[in-house]
Enzyme design. Sequence first.
Site, PDB file in Angstrom:
ATOM      1  N   SER A  68      17.776   6.758  25.152  1.00 13.43           N
ATOM      2  CA  SER A  68      16.648   7.683  25.054  1.00 13.43           C
ATOM      3  C   SER A  68      16.288   8.260  26.420  1.00 13.43           C
ATOM      4  O   SER A  68      16.502   7.628  27.458  1.00 13.43           O
ATOM      5  CB  SER A  68      15.421   6.981  24.474  1.00 13.43           C
ATOM      6  OG  SER A  68      15.683   6.471  23.192  1.00 13.43           O
TER       7      SER A  68
HETATM    8  N1  SAH Z   1      16.224   2.392  22.668  1.00 15.72           N
HETATM    9  C1  SAH Z   1      17.604   2.808  22.679  1.00 15.72           C
HETATM   10  C2  SAH Z   1      17.795   3.996  21.781  1.00 15.72           C
HETATM   11  C3  SAH Z   1      19.103   3.998  21.128  1.00 15.72           C
HETATM   12  S1  SAH Z   1      19.326   5.276  19.925  1.00 15.72           S
HETATM   13  C4  SAH Z   1      18.049   3.136  24.102  1.00 15.72           C
HETATM   14  O1  SAH Z   1      17.202   3.511  24.918  1.00 15.72           O
HETATM   15  O2  SAH Z   1      19.234   3.032  24.383  1.00 15.72           O
HETATM   16  C5  SAH Z   1      18.739   4.472  18.441  1.00 15.72           C
HETATM   17  C6  SAH Z   1      19.493   3.251  18.002  1.00 15.72           C
HETATM   18  O3  SAH Z   1      19.023   2.910  16.698  1.00 15.72           O
HETATM   19  C7  SAH Z   1      21.009   3.426  17.874  1.00 15.72           C
HETATM   20  O4  SAH Z   1      21.640   2.466  18.674  1.00 15.72           O
HETATM   21  C8  SAH Z   1      21.277   3.198  16.384  1.00 15.72           C
HETATM   22  O5  SAH Z   1      22.517   2.561  16.128  1.00 15.72           O
HETATM   23  C9  SAH Z   1      20.099   2.327  15.974  1.00 15.72           C
HETATM   24  N2  SAH Z   1      19.801   2.324  14.545  1.00 15.72           N
HETATM   25  C10 SAH Z   1      19.904   3.347  13.653  1.00 15.72           C
HETATM   26  N3  SAH Z   1      19.542   2.949  12.409  1.00 15.72           N
HETATM   27  C11 SAH Z   1      19.196   1.621  12.510  1.00 15.72           C
HETATM   28  C12 SAH Z   1      18.756   0.646  11.566  1.00 15.72           C
HETATM   29  N4  SAH Z   1      18.608   0.908  10.267  1.00 15.72           N
HETATM   30  N5  SAH Z   1      18.502  -0.612  12.040  1.00 15.72           N
HETATM   31  C13 SAH Z   1      18.644  -0.924  13.371  1.00 15.72           C
HETATM   32  N6  SAH Z   1      19.080  -0.032  14.299  1.00 15.72           N
HETATM   33  C14 SAH Z   1      19.353   1.226  13.883  1.00 15.72           C
END
Ligand code: SAH
Length: 220
Positions: A68
């Site tokens: 993010s």
């Molecule tokens: N906070 C993270 C953001 C990653 S993007 C950072 O700063 O790196 C959002 C993440 O949510 C992705 O890794 C994706 O795989 C995950 N995600 C999507 N759907 C999900 C679900 N149902 N349960 C858990 N994680 C999920």
Amino acid sequence: MTTPFEDTYRQKGLRRKLAELMRERGITDAAVLKAIEQVPRHLFFDKAFLEFAYQDKAFPIAAGQTISQPYTVAFQTQLLQLRKGDRVLEIGTGSGYQTAVLLACGARVWTIERQRALYDITRALLPQMGYSPNFQYGDGYKGWPAFAPFDKILVTCGAPFIPPALTEQLKPGGRLVIPVGEGDTQEMTLITKDESGKLTKELHGLFRFVPMLGEREWKG
Ligand code: SAH
């Protein structure tokens, strides 16, 4: 010799500037600004892309996901109004950068990721950097009932709706921050639960997230 965990004066300087930019953009929570200044974001990047680590931008990571944007991380964290020792559930571990920011603010963190590759990478990386949340490979729609209730819940992917398990697992007095929407953008949504269990919703502007996927989409 360079080590994978090198944190140079230049990188520290870039982080100070990034925290200053967050302040200019309206972040006022001192603990959040300090966390942005402390957490070495470049260590969450592939070596080839180090120069992008301290720009205020999202960036691609493994498995088609993104780390993010710093402003988004700071904004979501500020909305949580963390207190030291808060039990926080995070949905979407991804790179682990947001997880590290929560820990740097003094929270205890339970974090769930549904992409096996990311789960494996981040579960190995964060503890090496000194950050020790509780990790789960699983489906964020279900929350983490074994450790509920949580003081705060943070969702870092765009949810089509507010999963009922998450509001159920929120403590009275707790705050849930979740980007809601299925299109290109999501409304940053804050749900608060009062002492009687009543939920109140507040909207905090449009953001852009990768989608929160359900079991059907993810098992193909
Ligand atoms: N906070 C993270 C953001 C990653 S993007 C950072 O700063 O790196 C959002 C993440 O949510 C992705 O890794 C994706 O795989 C995950 N995600 C999507 N759907 C999900 C679900 N149902 N349960 C858990 N994680 C999920």
